[in-house]
Design a protein around this motif. Structure first.
Motif, short mmCIF file in Angstrom:
data_model
loop_
_atom_site.label_atom_id
_atom_site.label_comp_id
_atom_site.label_asym_id
_atom_site.label_seq_id
_atom_site.Cartn_x
_atom_site.Cartn_y
_atom_site.Cartn_z
N GLU A 104 0.83 -1.21 0.00
CA GLU A 104 0.00 0.00 0.00
C GLU A 104 0.86 1.25 0.00
O GLU A 104 0.36 2.36 0.11
CB GLU A 104 -0.92 -0.02 1.22
CG GLU A 104 -1.87 -1.22 1.25
CD GLU A 104 -2.63 -1.35 2.56
OE1 GLU A 104 -2.46 -0.45 3.42
OE2 GLU A 104 -3.39 -2.32 2.71
N THR A 105 2.17 1.08 -0.13
CA THR A 105 3.10 2.20 -0.15
C THR A 105 3.61 2.45 -1.57
O THR A 105 3.26 1.73 -2.51
CB THR A 105 4.31 1.93 0.77
OG1 THR A 105 5.08 0.85 0.19
CG2 THR A 105 3.84 1.51 2.16
N LYS A 106 4.46 3.46 -1.71
CA LYS A 106 5.04 3.79 -3.02
C LYS A 106 6.00 2.71 -3.51
O LYS A 106 6.38 2.71 -4.67
CB LYS A 106 5.76 5.14 -2.94
CG LYS A 106 4.84 6.32 -2.68
CD LYS A 106 5.61 7.62 -2.62
CE LYS A 106 4.69 8.80 -2.37
NZ LYS A 106 5.43 10.09 -2.29
N ALA A 107 6.36 1.81 -2.62
CA ALA A 107 7.31 0.75 -2.99
C ALA A 107 6.61 -0.45 -3.64
O ALA A 107 7.26 -1.45 -3.95
CB ALA A 107 8.06 0.29 -1.75
N ARG A 108 5.32 -0.37 -3.87
CA ARG A 108 4.55 -1.50 -4.40
C ARG A 108 5.17 -2.08 -5.67
O ARG A 108 5.39 -3.29 -5.77
CB ARG A 108 3.11 -1.08 -4.68
CG ARG A 108 2.24 -2.22 -5.21
CD ARG A 108 0.87 -1.75 -5.65
NE ARG A 108 0.09 -2.88 -6.14
CZ ARG A 108 -0.83 -3.51 -5.43
NH1 ARG A 108 -1.12 -3.12 -4.21
NH2 ARG A 108 -1.49 -4.53 -5.96
N TRP A 109 5.45 -1.23 -6.66
CA TRP A 109 5.96 -1.73 -7.95
C TRP A 109 7.27 -2.48 -7.74
O TRP A 109 7.47 -3.57 -8.28
CB TRP A 109 6.17 -0.57 -8.91
CG TRP A 109 6.64 -1.01 -10.27
CD1 TRP A 109 5.87 -1.32 -11.34
CD2 TRP A 109 8.01 -1.23 -10.68
NE1 TRP A 109 6.65 -1.72 -12.41
CE2 TRP A 109 7.97 -1.68 -12.04
CE3 TRP A 109 9.25 -1.09 -10.06
CZ2 TRP A 109 9.12 -1.97 -12.75
CZ3 TRP A 109 10.40 -1.40 -10.76
CH2 TRP A 109 10.33 -1.83 -12.10
N HIS A 157 8.19 -6.71 -8.15
CA HIS A 157 9.14 -7.14 -9.16
C HIS A 157 10.41 -7.76 -8.57
O HIS A 157 11.33 -8.09 -9.32
CB HIS A 157 9.51 -5.97 -10.08
CG HIS A 157 8.42 -5.62 -11.05
ND1 HIS A 157 7.30 -4.93 -10.67
CD2 HIS A 157 8.27 -5.90 -12.38
CE1 HIS A 157 6.50 -4.78 -11.72
NE2 HIS A 157 7.06 -5.36 -12.76
N VAL A 158 10.46 -7.90 -7.26
CA VAL A 158 11.62 -8.57 -6.65
C VAL A 158 11.16 -9.84 -5.91
O VAL A 158 11.73 -10.22 -4.89
CB VAL A 158 12.42 -7.64 -5.71
CG1 VAL A 158 13.15 -6.58 -6.51
CG2 VAL A 158 11.52 -7.01 -4.66
N LEU A 159 10.12 -10.46 -6.45
CA LEU A 159 9.66 -11.78 -6.01
C LEU A 159 9.10 -11.81 -4.60
O LEU A 159 9.16 -12.84 -3.92
CB LEU A 159 10.79 -12.81 -6.13
CG LEU A 159 11.55 -12.86 -7.46
CD1 LEU A 159 12.61 -13.97 -7.42
CD2 LEU A 159 10.59 -13.10 -8.62
N CYS A 160 8.54 -10.70 -4.13
CA CYS A 160 7.95 -10.68 -2.78
C CYS A 160 6.57 -11.32 -2.78
O CYS A 160 5.80 -11.20 -3.74
CB CYS A 160 7.86 -9.24 -2.27
SG CYS A 160 9.46 -8.53 -1.84
N ILE A 161 6.26 -11.99 -1.68
CA ILE A 161 4.95 -12.63 -1.50
C ILE A 161 4.23 -11.91 -0.36
O ILE A 161 4.63 -12.05 0.81
CB ILE A 161 5.11 -14.12 -1.16
CG1 ILE A 161 5.94 -14.84 -2.22
CG2 ILE A 161 3.74 -14.78 -1.01
CD1 ILE A 161 6.33 -16.26 -1.84
N PRO A 162 3.19 -11.14 -0.65
CA PRO A 162 2.48 -10.42 0.42
C PRO A 162 1.66 -11.38 1.26
O PRO A 162 1.07 -12.35 0.76
CB PRO A 162 1.58 -9.45 -0.36
CG PRO A 162 1.35 -10.12 -1.68
CD PRO A 162 2.64 -10.84 -1.99
N ILE A 163 1.61 -11.12 2.57
CA ILE A 163 0.87 -11.99 3.48
C ILE A 163 0.18 -11.15 4.54
O ILE A 163 0.72 -10.14 5.00
CB ILE A 163 1.83 -13.01 4.13
CG1 ILE A 163 1.08 -14.08 4.92
CG2 ILE A 163 2.84 -12.33 5.03
CD1 ILE A 163 1.96 -15.21 5.42
N ASP A 164 -1.02 -11.57 4.92
CA ASP A 164 -1.73 -10.94 6.02
C ASP A 164 -1.30 -11.66 7.29
O ASP A 164 -1.65 -12.83 7.50
CB ASP A 164 -3.25 -11.08 5.82
CG ASP A 164 -4.05 -10.32 6.87
OD1 ASP A 164 -3.50 -10.06 7.96
OD2 ASP A 164 -5.22 -9.99 6.62
N ILE A 165 -0.50 -11.01 8.10
CA ILE A 165 0.08 -11.65 9.29
C ILE A 165 -0.98 -12.18 10.24
O ILE A 165 -0.82 -13.23 10.86
CB ILE A 165 1.01 -10.66 10.02
CG1 ILE A 165 2.21 -10.33 9.14
CG2 ILE A 165 1.50 -11.25 11.34
CD1 ILE A 165 3.14 -9.30 9.74
#
Length: 216
Positions: free
Chosen positions: A85-90, A94-102
């Protein structure tokens, strides 16, 4: 099969990831002069196939340090979905991150993680859930990583990164022996069993911490 692996190795989608790895590693090597040590000869063996890397979390640069520690493999980092949800989204996408709801990990997220692990890839996780307070004391680990490793039938590799004190001191990283989670259970584990294994992994990380703080 070999041709498929080779095609994946040189896939265009990895060019940006590899560019970030190199550009992040060069200044880190020059500035922090990382010292990487291993718990044993077994721990020194290169990680082959799928594996879940667990690491303590001191600062935002830990992913870079972890990539330096295991430089010969690409990492899929599990991150808090709030970062998207930040400016770092893109960049993160593109660096293979997997978002997770802790607080509430969904089925699709677990499936994504499982697919990466069973495909022979590395997934890296910071089981404290958040960056610690900088005191050097680790937060208690979340048990989700045990479930991930069990489902994918992959080992968990513990890594400890020593915080910089003073700030520009040499970076020190300790890599421990891989832990085969599935060998720790005789039958279908209960949540109590999983919690106990999580505590054992925390103790393992604490042992690596002791090694790290003995380094000069």
């Amino acid at each position: 099969m070999k041709e498929q692996k080779k095609a994946k190795l040189f896939s265009l989608k990895y060019w940006f990831v590899d560019f970030v790895r190199v550009t992040g590693a060069i200044p880190t090597y020059l500035w922090y002069r990382p010292k990487i040590v291993y718990e044993s000869k077994s721990a020194k063996k290169k990680i082959r196939g799928g594996a879940l890397l667990m690491c303590n979390h001191n600062c935002f640069y830990d992913p870079i340090y972890l990539m330096i520690a295991v430089w010969y493999r690409r990492h899929h980092f599990i991150i808090n979905k709030q970062f998207l949800e930040t400016k770092a989204r893109w960049f993160l996408e593109h660096v293979l991150c997997i978002p997770i709801d802790i607080e509430n990990t969904g089925f699709q997220t677990m499936k994504t993680i499982n697919d990466h692990l069973t495909s022979g890839e590395i997934v890296s996780i910071f089981p404290e859930g958040h960056i610690n307070d900088g005191s050097g004391e680790m937060r208690q680990f979340k048990s989700g990583m045990v479930l991930m490793a069990m489902r994918a039938k992959v080992p968990i590799v513990p890594v400890y990164i020593r915080a910089h004190e003073p700030r520009f001191s040499r970076l020190k990283i300790v890599i421990g022996e891989a832990v085969d989670i599935n060998k720790l259970f005789d039958s279908r584990p209960s949540m109590s069993d999983i919690e106990k294994v999580t505590e054992q992994l925390f103790e393992k990380e604490s042992q690596l911490k002791e090694i790290a703080f003995q380094l000069k």
